[in-house]
Write a protein that holds these residues in place. Structure first.
Motif, PDB file in Angstrom:
ATOM      1  N   SER A 202       6.913  11.005  -0.645  1.00 16.46           N
ATOM      2  CA  SER A 202       6.146  11.009   0.597  1.00 16.46           C
ATOM      3  C   SER A 202       4.695  11.365   0.321  1.00 16.46           C
ATOM      4  O   SER A 202       4.382  12.066  -0.637  1.00 16.46           O
ATOM      5  N   PRO A 203       3.762  10.875   1.147  1.00 16.98           N
ATOM      6  CA  PRO A 203       2.347  11.188   0.947  1.00 16.98           C
ATOM      7  C   PRO A 203       2.093  12.682   1.104  1.00 16.98           C
ATOM      8  O   PRO A 203       2.900  13.409   1.702  1.00 16.98           O
ATOM      9  N   PRO A 204       0.965  13.176   0.598  1.00 17.53           N
ATOM     10  CA  PRO A 204       0.623  14.591   0.780  1.00 17.53           C
ATOM     11  C   PRO A 204       0.503  14.926   2.267  1.00 17.53           C
ATOM     12  O   PRO A 204       0.215  14.050   3.095  1.00 17.53           O
ATOM     13  N   PRO A 205       0.707  16.181   2.638  1.00 21.83           N
ATOM     14  CA  PRO A 205       0.586  16.565   4.045  1.00 21.83           C
ATOM     15  C   PRO A 205      -0.801  16.264   4.585  1.00 21.83           C
ATOM     16  O   PRO A 205      -1.789  16.362   3.864  1.00 21.83           O
ATOM     17  N   SER A 206      -0.879  15.894   5.851  1.00 21.09           N
ATOM     18  CA  SER A 206      -2.111  15.548   6.589  1.00 21.09           C
ATOM     19  C   SER A 206      -2.670  14.184   6.213  1.00 21.09           C
ATOM     20  O   SER A 206      -3.751  13.829   6.657  1.00 21.09           O
ATOM     21  N   THR A 207      -1.936  13.410   5.409  1.00 16.60           N
ATOM     22  CA  THR A 207      -2.398  12.066   5.045  1.00 16.60           C
ATOM     23  C   THR A 207      -2.126  11.098   6.192  1.00 16.60           C
ATOM     24  O   THR A 207      -1.033  11.073   6.755  1.00 16.60           O
ATOM     25  N   VAL A 208      -3.137  10.311   6.539  1.00 17.93           N
ATOM     26  CA  VAL A 208      -2.999   9.287   7.584  1.00 17.93           C
ATOM     27  C   VAL A 208      -3.303   7.935   6.954  1.00 17.93           C
ATOM     28  O   VAL A 208      -4.338   7.759   6.303  1.00 17.93           O
ATOM     29  N   ILE A 209      -2.398   6.984   7.130  1.00 10.44           N
ATOM     30  CA  ILE A 209      -2.538   5.653   6.544  1.00 10.44           C
ATOM     31  C   ILE A 209      -2.520   4.617   7.656  1.00 10.44           C
ATOM     32  O   ILE A 209      -1.637   4.625   8.505  1.00 10.44           O
ATOM     33  N   GLY A 210      -3.501   3.752   7.638  1.00 10.19           N
ATOM     34  CA  GLY A 210      -3.528   2.653   8.600  1.00 10.19           C
ATOM     35  C   GLY A 210      -4.135   1.431   7.951  1.00 10.19           C
ATOM     36  O   GLY A 210      -5.086   1.545   7.174  1.00 10.19           O
ATOM     37  N   HIS A 211      -3.574   0.258   8.221  1.00  6.79           N
ATOM     38  CA  HIS A 211      -4.189  -0.940   7.648  1.00  6.79           C
ATOM     39  C   HIS A 211      -3.795  -2.175   8.429  1.00  6.79           C
ATOM     40  O   HIS A 211      -2.761  -2.237   9.083  1.00  6.79           O
ATOM     41  N   THR A 212      -4.698  -3.146   8.355  1.00  3.84           N
ATOM     42  CA  THR A 212      -4.447  -4.479   8.873  1.00  3.84           C
ATOM     43  C   THR A 212      -4.176  -5.385   7.679  1.00  3.84           C
ATOM     44  O   THR A 212      -3.897  -4.896   6.578  1.00  3.84           O
ATOM     45  N   LYS A 213      -4.282  -6.669   7.876  1.00 10.87           N
ATOM     46  CA  LYS A 213      -4.005  -7.597   6.784  1.00 10.87           C
ATOM     47  C   LYS A 213      -4.996  -7.431   5.646  1.00 10.87           C
ATOM     48  O   LYS A 213      -4.627  -7.485   4.474  1.00 10.87           O
TER      49      LYS A 213
ATOM     50  N   LEU B  54       0.847  -1.196   0.000  1.00  5.16           N
ATOM     51  CA  LEU B  54       0.000   0.000   0.000  1.00  5.16           C
ATOM     52  C   LEU B  54       0.882   1.246   0.000  1.00  5.16           C
ATOM     53  O   LEU B  54       1.805   1.373   0.813  1.00  5.16           O
ATOM     54  N   GLU B  55       0.598   2.180  -0.913  1.00  3.93           N
ATOM     55  CA  GLU B  55       1.392   3.404  -0.975  1.00  3.93           C
ATOM     56  C   GLU B  55       0.506   4.571  -1.409  1.00  3.93           C
ATOM     57  O   GLU B  55      -0.461   4.402  -2.154  1.00  3.93           O
ATOM     58  N   VAL B  56       0.852   5.764  -0.917  1.00  2.00           N
ATOM     59  CA  VAL B  56       0.166   7.005  -1.290  1.00  2.00           C
ATOM     60  C   VAL B  56       1.241   7.980  -1.760  1.00  2.00           C
ATOM     61  O   VAL B  56       1.944   8.578  -0.945  1.00  2.00           O
ATOM     62  N   PRO B  57       1.408   8.164  -3.069  1.00  2.00           N
ATOM     63  CA  PRO B  57       2.431   9.072  -3.577  1.00  2.00           C
ATOM     64  C   PRO B  57       1.998  10.528  -3.423  1.00  2.00           C
ATOM     65  O   PRO B  57       0.859  10.812  -3.041  1.00  2.00           O
ATOM     66  N   PRO B  58       2.872  11.477  -3.727  1.00  2.00           N
ATOM     67  CA  PRO B  58       2.491  12.895  -3.671  1.00  2.00           C
ATOM     68  C   PRO B  58       1.353  13.191  -4.639  1.00  2.00           C
ATOM     69  O   PRO B  58       1.101  12.433  -5.580  1.00  2.00           O
ATOM     70  N   LEU B  59       0.670  14.305  -4.401  1.00  2.00           N
ATOM     71  CA  LEU B  59      -0.395  14.725  -5.304  1.00  2.00           C
ATOM     72  C   LEU B  59       0.156  14.881  -6.710  1.00  2.00           C
ATOM     73  O   LEU B  59       1.265  15.385  -6.910  1.00  2.00           O
ATOM     74  N   ARG B  60      -0.657  14.468  -7.688  1.00  2.00           N
ATOM     75  CA  ARG B  60      -0.223  14.535  -9.080  1.00  2.00           C
ATOM     76  C   ARG B  60      -1.019  15.617  -9.804  1.00  2.00           C
ATOM     77  O   ARG B  60      -2.242  15.603  -9.810  1.00  2.00           O
ATOM     78  N   ASN B  61      -0.307  16.564 -10.381  1.00  2.00           N
ATOM     79  CA  ASN B  61      -0.958  17.605 -11.161  1.00  2.00           C
ATOM     80  C   ASN B  61      -0.005  18.029 -12.261  1.00  2.00           C
ATOM     81  O   ASN B  61       0.885  18.847 -12.059  1.00  2.00           O
ATOM     82  N   SER B  62      -0.184  17.458 -13.438  1.00  2.00           N
ATOM     83  CA  SER B  62       0.761  17.703 -14.528  1.00  2.00           C
ATOM     84  C   SER B  62       0.706  19.127 -15.030  1.00  2.00           C
ATOM     85  O   SER B  62       1.672  19.642 -15.575  1.00  2.00           O
TER      86      SER B  62
END
Length: 951
Positions: free
Chosen positions: A233-244, A212-220
């Protein structure tokens, strides 16, 4: 108030330039103080801000929320946007949202002031001249614009002064696996800073979530977005949590954080990538409610050798960046070719230039070097002879296959790239398509790439579809080199060819595409269908394919006991109903409609095209999808639901709903009026409520019988089972709670969910919890238990009295009442739960069964046991004498059941009910034991009643 900040920066050089950080913090404090309309209108702002605020003409966006639930790759997305007009006159508000082009819109609602408008999906009528003239006047359009795999949904309304408008958009999509990852993208482009901006994505994958990954915001299109090159790194204020198996990702930037990303409110694309664990070589097969979906993505296979011809546009329009980036991408691609591969290159403009005449060359260092020189020396000139280039490429590849002893399991393909339309040679699209198809003759696949805005994307799309390939479109101002390399990476590693997936014909029907020419590393093959024999305990699956070493045949039997595994009830983050419990069926409908659309696009037969269109339209209407053949029409709701009044209302049977909701094609029943007088619901004592306590009323005998079931948390009890006759089944799922202090029980159990299924005249179901009701009769509707509403579908009518009760009427002859038990401050042993009462059982057959259903058409007799053990039937005048006798007996279906007299408290509007109580989990009273009434999952219609009746 948001835009006066932007105006303050650029309005006049004479104005002071405020510090952006301080201004943003001030703005955030003002926006977050209170979002009620009255206070927003009356809020005091600095004098300069008032002056600049008068220049602002558009309403302010106070809230932008996106909530998504992804279940087994199928994504449900809801976008909610609130706009406030604090001005002194009506102003136009524009809600604009980019959604994936592959997604289907499933609903849209607008609330403007005190009026609500809902979207209704209807069939698109054939165009005529009048329609063409009026086309620009249509309401919200899901295809306002198209950009690199995205379409723009746009709706504009006028908001009265001092009022607000709320837009709610729903869309669905099946995520595609590319380069070993599923990618879910949300476009965040509110065009202004937003006080409350939040994105929440919940992912449930029973196979297990990996990578699982959250890349930076994309805006070409936005430059200088503050992201350093290489920042992952993920965008600021991003929170990631996961189980299996479960993941939750939130993005909740403050106004200050938004200004750091983009002052104009165009933040970009929020992206989540992930993959799933893969164990079965035959793939992941999921089954639920009579539908299945099969995901096949084998790994650890050696690559197949490939024979590839690159056909590259070198016309004059490719001058500059486009040709430069194409060359850069090809240099990298050539370096990635494997030693067992063969290749050639064709450049075309008004002339066709072949690098190596009449052959494909092996991959060697010298050949790669010479190919790079050839590409480097390509110069843009002349027109665009698409037909001639494809004919040359197809002949080159066909001759090579015919004249050489190539590996029978190698993969041959053409990669075609252009930036324009045909201008030289054959220019008619239909002729180019037929010529290309005749030249390829299903011997290999054609992959097409378009760059820029002038390309004929329909031509490229159809060429790829007709020749087992794929197409990609890239914008001219994007990084074409990386996109081209990424597309090649998707198709550059074939692992299998001629893949066929088979299921027994007697077990499945309406299966989507099950033959695939190639399987590429990092992709996924998806098949879906319907089960014919739902009583079977397994589904046989065979996969045949070939790879570089041998032909492959994979066989397995998949157990059809997976609904409990695929059931999403009780999963944290999915309890609000956004994750449709029919997600596998909707994935099947999504794939089927997509295939119908593609088949129509490929067809040249007018009658066949019309037939395919009608099939796609019919299915789109059944599942409420906006497609090229359906349209979203806005209608004003006749009556409007009011906000919830209280947090808690004690259960009662008063009121059947004072307001009507009519959404997603569910119509309000005729005769219902807002503000109608409350009516008292008449129900019998026959019920299952509390811990749970069961009561069966026998009116002709003038007494009631009661019993308890001491089930376990998670047990699903079959309450009514009449699926074969009336088509009705009712199941109740138990939730656990600690036992009260000093009690004799280890724990207490209550009904947390009541599921009502009906298959006559059409299949539908209701899932009821203390918080919400899901009605699905082909069109899915989620209702809150906190709002009074009446909804009628084709065969069901549902009446909700807020926080009180829910009445379900089936075919006007069967009625159930579900009481809602809420606790303001529950003790540890108290849980919000449901009670189930039967109001009208006339429509249930004499063969109905279940813990309650088996008694609806049967009578019992009360006997008295004397000292010499003889028994006699009790008359009504003897009842009072028997109440004190502890040795009374019931005669039920020839069985003798000892009972005792009890007073039982129930919640149907009466304080107590007198009944004869059967102990020991209703031993001998019910057919079989209570464990015979356990369902495997909430949608289990079962065949257990036949087994029980035979006992």
């Amino acid at each position: 108030m948001i835009l006066w900040l932007c105006l303050c920066w650029g309005f006049s050089p004479s104005l002071a330039q405020p510090d952006s950080e301080l201004m943003a913090r001030y703005l955030e404090e003002q926006l977050l103080a209170d979002y009620s309309i009255a206070e927003q209108v009356a809020r005091r702002v600095p004098r300069q801000a008032k002056f600049l605020q008068r220049l602002e003409t558009r309403p302010r966006m106070s809230e932008f929320h996106v909530r998504s639930t992804i279940i087994s790759r199928y994504a449900f997305t809801t976008v909610s946007c609130t706009m406030v007009n604090s001005g002194s006159e009506a102003r136009e508000a524009v809600f604009e949202m980019q959604i994936p082009a592959a997604a289907f819109i499933s609903n849209f609602t607008m609330s403007i002031g005190n009026k609500t408008y809902y979207g209704e999906v209807t069939g698109k009528e054939k165009k005529n001249s009048t329609d063409e003239k009026e086309r620009h006047k249509k309401p919200p359009s899901p295809t306002e614009g198209r950009e690199n795999g995205y379409e723009t949904f746009k709706a504009s309304v006028f908001i009265p002064r001092k009022m607000q408008a709320r837009f709610i958009l729903h869309y669905e999509e099946l995520l595609q696996r590319r380069l070993g990852k599923y990618e879910y993208t949300v476009s965040i482009r509110p065009q202004q800073l937003v006080g409350r901006l939040r994105v929440e994505v919940n992912i449930l994958e029973n196979s297990g979530i990996v990578s699982l990954e959250v890349p930076p915001l994309r805006n070409s299109k936005q430059k200088g977005n503050g992201k350093a090159e290489g920042d992952v790194s993920p965008p600021p204020s991003t929170v990631i949590g996961h189980t299996k198996t479960l993941a939750k990702v939130t993005f909740n930037p403050s106004v200050v954080e938004q200004t750091k990303i983009a002052r104009n409110g165009i933040l970009g694309d929020f992206i989540i990538r992930y993959d799933v664990s893969r164990e079965l070589s035959v793939g992941d097969i999921q089954i639920l409610n009579g539908y299945f979906v099969h995901y096949f993505a084998p790994t650890d296979l050696p690559p197949l050798p490939k024979n590839v011809v690159f056909v590259l546009d070198s016309s004059a329009s490719m001058v500059g960046t486009k040709l430069k980036q194409t060359k850069e991408a090809l240099f990298t691609i050539l370096q990635d070719l494997r030693p067992e591969d063969h290749f050639n290159i064709i450049g075309f403009s008004n002339r066709i230039k072949v690098w190596q005449q009449d052959r494909l060359v092996p991959v060697t260092p010298n050949n790669i070097r010479d190919a790079k020189k050839y590409i480097h020396n390509m110069s843009p000139t002349g027109g665009t002879n698409i037909n001639g280039a494809l004919q040359t490429g197809a002949k080159l590849l066909n001759d090579y296959i015919a004249q050489n002893d190539i590996d029978a399991r190698s993969v041959s393909l053409i990669i075609f790239l252009t930036d324009g339309r045909p201008t030289v040679g054959e220019t008619q699209s239909s002729k180019i398509l037929s010529n290309t198809k005749d030249a390829i003759r299903d011997k290999f696949c054609l992959f097409t790439i378009g760059i820029g805005n002038d390309v004929d994307h329909k031509l490229l799309e159809r060429m790829a579809l007709e020749n087992c390939g794929m197409t990609r479109l890239f914008q001219e101002d994007e990084d074409a080199a990386s996109h081209l390399k990424g597309f090649y990476d998707e198709i550059g590693t074939p692992l299998l060819s001629d893949i066929r997936v088979d299921y027994p014909e007697d077990d499945v029907e309406q299966v989507t595409q099950n033959f695939f020419p190639n399987y590429f590393n990092g992709s996924e093959i998806i098949i879906a269908g319907k089960l014919i024999n739902r009583t079977s305990d397994k589904l046989h699956v065979e996969v045949t394919a070939s790879n570089s070493k041998k032909y492959i045949l994979l066989k397995t039997d998949v157990a059809i006991d997976l609904p409990s595994r695929n059931d999403i009830r009780g999963v944290p983050g999915l309890e609000d109903g956004k994750g449709d419990n029919n997600y596998i069926e909707r994935a099947w409908s999504y794939l089927t409609i997509k295939e119908l659309l593609n088949s129509r696009l490929k067809s040249d037969d007018v009658q066949e095209k019309d037939k395919l269109m009608e099939k796609a339209k019919s299915m789109a209407l059944a599942y409420n999808f906006v497609t090229p053949f359906t349209v979203l029409k806005m209608k004003e709701a006749g009556l409007h639901s009011e906000p919830s009044q209280e947090e808690f209302i004690s259960p009662s049977t008063d009121g059947i709903g004072e307001k009507v909701q009519s959404l997603q094609g569910h119509k309000a029943p005729p005769g219902i009026r807002g503000g109608q007088d409350k009516q008292r619901i008449k129900i019998s004592k026959t019920s299952a409520d509390g811990d749970p306590h069961f009561v069966i009323d026998f009116p002709s005998s003038k007494f009631s019988v009661c019993f308890n079931i001491d089930g376990e948390p998670g047990d699903i009890l079959r309450l009514v089972s009449d699926h074969k006759e009336s088509g009705v089944t009712v199941n109740g799922q138990l939730i656990g709670a600690p036992a009260p202090p000093n009690g004799h029980k280890k724990h207490r159990t209550y009904f947390s969910t009541i599921t009502i299924l009906s298959n006559k005249p059409e299949r539908s179901y209701l899932e009821i919890t203390p918080k919400r009701v899901i009605l699905d009769d082909g069109e899915r509707l989620v209702l809150s238990c906190g709002r009074s509403a009446v909804v009628r579908s084709r065969s069901l009518e549902v009446s909700i009295a807020a926080y009180s009760n829910i009445t379900v009427t089936i075919q006007d002859s069967i009625s159930f009442v579900i009481l809602i038990h809420h606790y303001k401050k529950p003790a540890p042993y108290q849980k919000n739960h449901l009670g189930f009462y039967i109001s009208n059982s006339k429509g249930l057959s004499s063969d109905s069964h279940g813990l309650l259903g088996q008694f609806l058409n049967h009578e019992v007799k009360l006997l008295q046991e004397s000292l010499n053990t003889s028994r006699w039937e009790v008359g009504q005048n003897q009842m009072e004498v028997l109440k004190a006798n502890p040795t009374n007996t019931l005669k039920v279906k020839g069985r003798l059941v000892p009972v005792v007299w009890k007073q039982r408290r129930i919640y149907n509007g009466q304080q107590e009910v007198n009944c004869w109580f059967a102990k020991n989990n209703a031993d001998k009273l019910i057919d079989g034991s209570y464990r015979d009434y356990l369902a495997s999952h909430p949608f289990d219609i079962g065949t257990s009643s036949g087994t029980i009746n035979s006992l």
